[in-house]
Write a protein that holds these residues in place. Structure first.
Motif, PDB file in Angstrom:
ATOM      1  N   ALA A 161      75.859 136.066  41.944  1.00 50.26           N
ATOM      2  CA  ALA A 161      76.303 134.678  41.781  1.00 50.26           C
ATOM      3  C   ALA A 161      75.533 133.985  40.674  1.00 50.26           C
ATOM      4  O   ALA A 161      76.104 133.255  39.851  1.00 50.26           O
ATOM      5  N   ILE A 162      74.218 134.210  40.620  1.00 50.03           N
ATOM      6  CA  ILE A 162      73.389 133.600  39.581  1.00 50.03           C
ATOM      7  C   ILE A 162      73.751 134.176  38.213  1.00 50.03           C
ATOM      8  O   ILE A 162      73.888 133.445  37.228  1.00 50.03           O
ATOM      9  N   ALA A 163      73.922 135.504  38.145  1.00 49.89           N
ATOM     10  CA  ALA A 163      74.279 136.147  36.877  1.00 49.89           C
ATOM     11  C   ALA A 163      75.579 135.584  36.328  1.00 49.89           C
ATOM     12  O   ALA A 163      75.722 135.355  35.120  1.00 49.89           O
ATOM     13  N   ALA A 164      76.529 135.342  37.202  1.00 51.31           N
ATOM     14  CA  ALA A 164      77.827 134.818  36.772  1.00 51.31           C
ATOM     15  C   ALA A 164      77.733 133.403  36.228  1.00 51.31           C
ATOM     16  O   ALA A 164      78.625 132.953  35.505  1.00 51.31           O
ATOM     17  N   ARG A 165      76.646 132.684  36.536  1.00 59.14           N
ATOM     18  CA  ARG A 165      76.484 131.307  36.100  1.00 59.14           C
ATOM     19  C   ARG A 165      75.634 131.179  34.841  1.00 59.14           C
ATOM     20  O   ARG A 165      75.367 130.075  34.386  1.00 59.14           O
ATOM     21  N   CYS A 166      75.188 132.302  34.291  1.00 58.90           N
ATOM     22  CA  CYS A 166      74.272 132.262  33.146  1.00 58.90           C
ATOM     23  C   CYS A 166      74.942 132.598  31.821  1.00 58.90           C
ATOM     24  O   CYS A 166      74.267 132.880  30.821  1.00 58.90           O
ATOM     25  N   GLY A 167      76.261 132.580  31.786  1.00 56.31           N
ATOM     26  CA  GLY A 167      76.981 132.695  30.525  1.00 56.31           C
ATOM     27  C   GLY A 167      76.728 133.958  29.729  1.00 56.31           C
ATOM     28  O   GLY A 167      76.867 133.960  28.505  1.00 56.31           O
ATOM     29  N   GLY A 168      76.344 135.036  30.400  1.00 56.11           N
ATOM     30  CA  GLY A 168      76.111 136.297  29.695  1.00 56.11           C
ATOM     31  C   GLY A 168      74.826 136.344  28.905  1.00 56.11           C
ATOM     32  O   GLY A 168      74.612 137.272  28.126  1.00 56.11           O
ATOM     33  N   SER A 169      73.931 135.356  29.103  1.00 53.94           N
ATOM     34  CA  SER A 169      72.713 135.262  28.297  1.00 53.94           C
ATOM     35  C   SER A 169      71.480 135.732  29.054  1.00 53.94           C
ATOM     36  O   SER A 169      71.003 135.041  29.960  1.00 53.94           O
ATOM     37  N   PRO A 170      70.916 136.890  28.683  1.00 54.25           N
ATOM     38  CA  PRO A 170      69.673 137.325  29.327  1.00 54.25           C
ATOM     39  C   PRO A 170      68.523 136.370  29.057  1.00 54.25           C
ATOM     40  O   PRO A 170      67.619 136.224  29.881  1.00 54.25           O
ATOM     41  N   LYS A 171      68.567 135.687  27.913  1.00 54.18           N
ATOM     42  CA  LYS A 171      67.488 134.739  27.616  1.00 54.18           C
ATOM     43  C   LYS A 171      67.510 133.559  28.573  1.00 54.18           C
ATOM     44  O   LYS A 171      66.462 133.038  28.958  1.00 54.18           O
ATOM     45  N   LEU A 172      68.713 133.113  28.980  1.00 51.60           N
ATOM     46  CA  LEU A 172      68.789 132.004  29.929  1.00 51.60           C
ATOM     47  C   LEU A 172      68.199 132.420  31.271  1.00 51.60           C
ATOM     48  O   LEU A 172      67.489 131.644  31.919  1.00 51.60           O
ATOM     49  N   VAL A 173      68.470 133.652  31.704  1.00 51.77           N
ATOM     50  CA  VAL A 173      67.873 134.145  32.939  1.00 51.77           C
ATOM     51  C   VAL A 173      66.348 134.142  32.821  1.00 51.77           C
ATOM     52  O   VAL A 173      65.638 133.702  33.738  1.00 51.77           O
ATOM     53  N   ALA A 174      65.832 134.634  31.697  1.00 50.60           N
ATOM     54  CA  ALA A 174      64.386 134.678  31.497  1.00 50.60           C
ATOM     55  C   ALA A 174      63.793 133.276  31.491  1.00 50.60           C
ATOM     56  O   ALA A 174      62.727 133.027  32.062  1.00 50.60           O
ATOM     57  N   TYR A 175      64.503 132.334  30.869  1.00 55.60           N
ATOM     58  CA  TYR A 175      63.994 130.962  30.810  1.00 55.60           C
ATOM     59  C   TYR A 175      63.968 130.323  32.194  1.00 55.60           C
ATOM     60  O   TYR A 175      62.980 129.688  32.575  1.00 55.60           O
ATOM     61  N   VAL A 176      65.044 130.486  32.957  1.00 54.33           N
ATOM     62  CA  VAL A 176      65.092 129.917  34.298  1.00 54.33           C
ATOM     63  C   VAL A 176      63.970 130.494  35.156  1.00 54.33           C
ATOM     64  O   VAL A 176      63.299 129.771  35.907  1.00 54.33           O
ATOM     65  N   SER A 177      63.735 131.797  35.039  1.00 51.86           N
ATOM     66  CA  SER A 177      62.667 132.416  35.829  1.00 51.86           C
ATOM     67  C   SER A 177      61.309 131.839  35.451  1.00 51.86           C
ATOM     68  O   SER A 177      60.453 131.609  36.317  1.00 51.86           O
ATOM     69  N   GLU A 178      61.113 131.584  34.163  1.00 50.64           N
ATOM     70  CA  GLU A 178      59.868 130.990  33.698  1.00 50.64           C
ATOM     71  C   GLU A 178      59.692 129.586  34.279  1.00 50.64           C
ATOM     72  O   GLU A 178      58.597 129.199  34.703  1.00 50.64           O
ATOM     73  N   GLU A 179      60.772 128.820  34.309  1.00 49.18           N
ATOM     74  CA  GLU A 179      60.706 127.461  34.835  1.00 49.18           C
ATOM     75  C   GLU A 179      60.407 127.466  36.332  1.00 49.18           C
ATOM     76  O   GLU A 179      59.649 126.625  36.829  1.00 49.18           O
ATOM     77  N   ILE A 180      60.993 128.410  37.052  1.00 54.00           N
ATOM     78  CA  ILE A 180      60.737 128.500  38.489  1.00 54.00           C
ATOM     79  C   ILE A 180      59.254 128.760  38.752  1.00 54.00           C
ATOM     80  O   ILE A 180      58.633 128.141  39.616  1.00 54.00           O
ATOM     81  N   GLY A 181      58.677 129.666  37.954  1.00 55.70           N
ATOM     82  CA  GLY A 181      57.257 129.944  38.110  1.00 55.70           C
ATOM     83  C   GLY A 181      56.385 128.785  37.658  1.00 55.70           C
ATOM     84  O   GLY A 181      55.371 128.457  38.285  1.00 55.70           O
TER      85      GLY A 181
END
Length: 285
Positions: A161-181
């Protein structure tokens, strides 16, 4: 190569799709057999640079890699030196941020290099430029694995579900993970999984519209432009744009450095630009 590899944007495991795997195979073939420079194009935040990094990571190749982060800073004398003073040179030159305006100049310079020197050009998809490889959105199946690399305890359906909301961008996933931490529980993966629109998540939780902090204001200023002049003769562009958001220029430059460190702003010559572009698009809605 080792210094390039240490970039925080590359801390997660690499999960390639078919296009990225084909690129890796072709780069390694060119290193072995020689040939024309390889051009790798794509939108900001889709993983062009990461794919190039992985392509030259094999033992026996990575020890001979030279990486230039910005084509605008390329010194032609370096090519002359390799051609005339080191005719037996062998290795791989990876030149990043190679815009449409730079491709022809760099290719002409590369034509005089020893045949054992392979060249990989990485840059944005601009105008009608066509690359040997176009790096597009990472499919949900692979992006789900990237999410899992950061949130291993999360159930598979949530990762998808999260992957489907990130627009195909691995960088957005990495950024969100950084913000969570970085925010220590203020933002959670479940927050992104629950929303239907990543734009709402970005605007409400990561860069609040009413945010008074300088990085948020500078990020919003940058997102209004494909790229924004930041130094030398184009500096007035940055001054005017950030001034419109009420940010002093000295404070704006410090904030931009923070954003570069967080991986959501990149430098290209005298300009800055937001990345990934799905994040920039969200912030301009």
């Amino acid at each position: 190569y080792d210094h390039w590899r240490e970039n925080r944007n590359f801390r997660n495991e690499f999960f390639p799709d078919r296009t990225r795997s084909d690129l890796i195979d072709e780069v390694r073939r060119r290193v072995r057999d020689g040939g024309e420079p390889i051009t790798v194009l794509g939108r900001a935040g889709m993983g062009k640079t990461r794919a190039a990094l992985e392509a030259v990571s094999a033992d026996g190749i990575r020890q001979r890699v030279l990486y230039l982060a910005d084509a605008e800073s390329l010194d032609p004398q370096f090519f002359w030196f390799l051609s005339n003073e080191v005719p037996g040179a062998a290795g791989v030159l990876v030149i990043d941020e190679c815009t449409a305006a730079q491709y022809r100049r760099v290719k002409d310079l590369a034509a005089g290099l020893p045949p054992e020197v392979a060249v990989v050009l990485v840059g944005p998809r601009e105008y009608d430029a066509i690359g040997d490889y176009e790096i597009g959105e990472l499919p949900v199946a692979e992006l789900t694995k990237v999410v899992g690399d950061f949130a291993g305890a999360m159930p598979e359906p949530q990762r998808e579900a999260i992957a489907a909301r990130c627009g195909g961008s691995p960088k957005l996933v990495a950024y969100v993970s950084e913000e969570i931490g970085r925010r220590g529980g203020e933002v959670a993966w479940e927050d992104l999984e629950r929303v239907q629109d990543v734009a709402n998540f970005v605007n409400e939780r990561l860069f609040p519209i009413g945010g008074s902090d300088a990085p948020s204001k500078v990020m919003r200023a940058l997102c209004l432009f494909t790229r924004l002049g930041w130094r030398d003769e184009v500096e007035p562009e940055g001054r005017n744009a950030t001034g419109f958001f009420g940010v002093d220029w000295t404070e704006a430059k410090l904030a931009a450095n923070v954003l570069v460190g967080r991986g959501v702003v990149s430098r290209r010559g005298r300009y800055l630009y937001p990345t990934p572009d799905i994040l920039a698009n969200s912030l301009t809605r």
